[in-house]
Write a protein that holds these residues in place. Structure first.
Motif: not given
Length: 133
Positions: A73-96
């Protein structure tokens, strides 16, 4: 050119906030792209989706998003996630590793909903980190 004001939050913390040129998210109704002057909208985010925030002159901000809502609304975007993680914070080995364990559980028991959900989340985390899945 007009910009979007974007905020991405989860119950644990504020994931990111700032200005963007475009936001792309996957909702239960399909993928949505939001640019400045977008009509107001409220969407339900899919479990195991990837959110992409495009910023002029910078690399895209990418996050694994697990459920929640997106509001515009009005050029504002709100993302209200149940859980979220930036790609730069992902532990790739643990995710695999999590994906391998979840897939093994699903193969052993096709009706294991928890394992299927964990596999979705692990795939989203890997995609957010820029990994092929």
């Amino acid at each position: 050119m007009a910009k979007l004001r974007v905020g991405v939050v989860s119950p644990e913390r504020e994931i990111w906030s700032g200005e963007a040129d475009m936001v792309i998210a996957k909702t239960v109704d399909g993928e949505i792209g939001i640019m400045p002057q977008h009509a107001p909208v409220l969407g339900v985010l899919v479990e195991g989706g990837v959110l992409r925030v495009k910023r002029e002159g910078e690399s895209d901000l990418v996050a694994a998003v697990h459920g929640g809502f997106i509001s515009v609304a009005d050029d504002e975007v709100s993302v209200l996630a149940e859980a979220a993680e930036l790609g730069s914070e992902v532990d790739v080995a643990a995710a695999r590793d999590a994906l391998d364990r979840a897939q093994a559980s699903v193969e052993a028991n096709q009706e294991d909903a928890d394992a299927a959900l964990e596999a979705k989340r692990a795939r989203a985390r890997l995609r957010a980190a820029g990994e092929e899945v």
